[in-house]
Design an enzyme around this catalytic site. Sequence first.
Site, PDB file in Angstrom:
ATOM      1  N   LYS A 141     -11.158-126.528 -28.216  1.00  0.00           N
ATOM      2  CA  LYS A 141     -11.963-126.322 -27.007  1.00  0.00           C
ATOM      3  C   LYS A 141     -12.993-127.443 -26.820  1.00  0.00           C
ATOM      4  O   LYS A 141     -13.986-127.264 -26.117  1.00  0.00           O
ATOM      5  CB  LYS A 141     -12.638-124.945 -27.080  1.00  0.00           C
ATOM      6  CG  LYS A 141     -11.642-123.774 -27.102  1.00  0.00           C
ATOM      7  CD  LYS A 141     -12.322-122.423 -26.887  1.00  0.00           C
ATOM      8  CE  LYS A 141     -11.295-121.291 -26.756  1.00  0.00           C
ATOM      9  NZ  LYS A 141     -11.934-119.989 -26.421  1.00  0.00           N
ATOM     10  N   LYS A 157     -23.169-123.866 -25.761  1.00  0.00           N
ATOM     11  CA  LYS A 157     -22.134-123.234 -26.559  1.00  0.00           C
ATOM     12  C   LYS A 157     -21.331-124.341 -27.236  1.00  0.00           C
ATOM     13  O   LYS A 157     -20.727-125.179 -26.559  1.00  0.00           O
ATOM     14  CB  LYS A 157     -21.233-122.378 -25.674  1.00  0.00           C
ATOM     15  CG  LYS A 157     -20.061-121.789 -26.457  1.00  0.00           C
ATOM     16  CD  LYS A 157     -19.323-120.742 -25.666  1.00  0.00           C
ATOM     17  CE  LYS A 157     -18.144-120.213 -26.448  1.00  0.00           C
ATOM     18  NZ  LYS A 157     -17.438-119.150 -25.764  1.00  0.00           N
ATOM     19  N   LYS A 165     -25.372-120.753 -28.822  1.00  0.00           N
ATOM     20  CA  LYS A 165     -24.281-120.126 -29.572  1.00  0.00           C
ATOM     21  C   LYS A 165     -23.508-121.180 -30.345  1.00  0.00           C
ATOM     22  O   LYS A 165     -23.112-122.164 -29.732  1.00  0.00           O
ATOM     23  CB  LYS A 165     -23.378-119.421 -28.567  1.00  0.00           C
ATOM     24  CG  LYS A 165     -22.156-118.773 -29.167  1.00  0.00           C
ATOM     25  CD  LYS A 165     -21.326-118.178 -28.066  1.00  0.00           C
ATOM     26  CE  LYS A 165     -20.063-117.585 -28.651  1.00  0.00           C
ATOM     27  NZ  LYS A 165     -19.194-117.057 -27.644  1.00  0.00           N
TER      28      LYS A 165
HETATM   29  C1  PBG Z   1     -14.887-117.363 -25.451  1.00  0.00           C
HETATM   30  C2  PBG Z   1     -15.774-116.637 -26.387  1.00  0.00           C
HETATM   31  C3  PBG Z   1     -15.918-116.896 -27.757  1.00  0.00           C
HETATM   32  C4  PBG Z   1     -16.836-115.993 -28.253  1.00  0.00           C
HETATM   33  C5  PBG Z   1     -17.263-115.212 -27.190  1.00  0.00           C
HETATM   34  N1  PBG Z   1     -16.601-115.615 -26.043  1.00  0.00           N
HETATM   35  C6  PBG Z   1     -15.299-117.850 -28.687  1.00  0.00           C
HETATM   36  C7  PBG Z   1     -14.422-118.907 -28.228  1.00  0.00           C
HETATM   37  O1  PBG Z   1     -14.865-119.841 -27.582  1.00  0.00           O
HETATM   38  O2  PBG Z   1     -13.229-118.828 -28.551  1.00  0.00           O
HETATM   39  C8  PBG Z   1     -17.237-115.947 -29.692  1.00  0.00           C
HETATM   40  C9  PBG Z   1     -18.107-114.860 -30.158  1.00  0.00           C
HETATM   41  C10 PBG Z   1     -18.144-114.711 -31.634  1.00  0.00           C
HETATM   42  O3  PBG Z   1     -17.583-115.515 -32.408  1.00  0.00           O
HETATM   43  O4  PBG Z   1     -18.767-113.729 -32.073  1.00  0.00           O
HETATM   44  N2  PBG Z   1     -15.065-117.166 -24.096  1.00  0.00           N
END
Ligand code: PBG
Length: 323
Positions: A216, A194, A247
């Site tokens: 983050k 991620k 992701k």
């Molecule tokens: C965080 C989380 C994020 C998404 C899903 N869970 C983004 C982040 O790290 O702020 C993003 C999903 C999307 O953009 O469709 N736990």
Amino acid sequence: MLNRPRRNRSSAAIRTMVEENRLSVKDLLFPLFVMDGSATKTEIKSMPGIYRYTTDLLLKEIEACLNLGITSYALFPQVAEDRKDSLATESHRKGSLYLEAIHAVTSRFPEISMLTDVAMDPYSSDGHDGIVKNGEILNDETLEVLAKMAVAQAQAGSKLIGPSDMMDGRVGYLRESLDDAGFTSVGIMAYSAKYASAFYGPFRDALESAPKFGDKKTYQMNPANSREALREAELDELEGADFLMVKPALAYLDIISLLRDNTNLPIAAYNVSGEYAMVKAAAANGWIDGEKAMLESLLSMKRAGAQVILTYFAKEFAQLKLS
Ligand code: PBG
């Protein structure tokens, strides 16, 4: 000329015959948002066509999507600001909006697969995925909160949890916690690679979960790295993950392909909110054909090696009724 590749493109029928990848609604997993209240849905401004639903309408939406053939979902909660705190206690409070929604969905639709989200950010007054102390994200202390959350979700009926936080060691920690609580058959779809990405913007609008300070980057990955994705994936696999996720998807097709070549676990790709928003915005301006752009991008994820595609386009795709 001996070789003329165009011969295999000369008619629709022959193109279909030699088509190497074909999208199906069965490839797709539809992320949904739940909020407090009843009989209400609100559109997310930066994600046209995507809504936050109160639980009663969420059930109706899932029913409609099931009728279109969508059998996999993910669920994220929009938590009221006054329920957020630094330890995300709302994330494992019995009777919380999210746990009640999980219970309602899984008892009403036992046949579907629903990925439930394990991360602190929707409930954190700091808007981070871990406990914050003096501006730092604490790893091991966060694992305890994640474990409480995962077990509470399993108790509410979840069969598949999705740790989306990127803390070190969390897959193993959650596996052990679930097993100890008797939930040996609850699976883990690990957000393995991620990245710290600009493409999450609209999602953070949807949940009002943007970090209150900083970014983050001390837990999510640097977009410059691919060998590190292999390392994360290998650890998650060793720690007992059932799926590995990449992701975002579009800017990381090489990572999907890399993981595909290096594991026998199913690979999931998350076609994130910003990727959805870009297509919608350009299509609304008449700059691209939105439907074709959607199909082409989803196909690219499958071609790269994703067996599961999490996408806000799932319903729209299903409505096209391509076989
Ligand atoms: C965080 C989380 C994020 C998404 C899903 N869970 C983004 C982040 O790290 O702020 C993003 C999903 C999307 O953009 O469709 N736990």
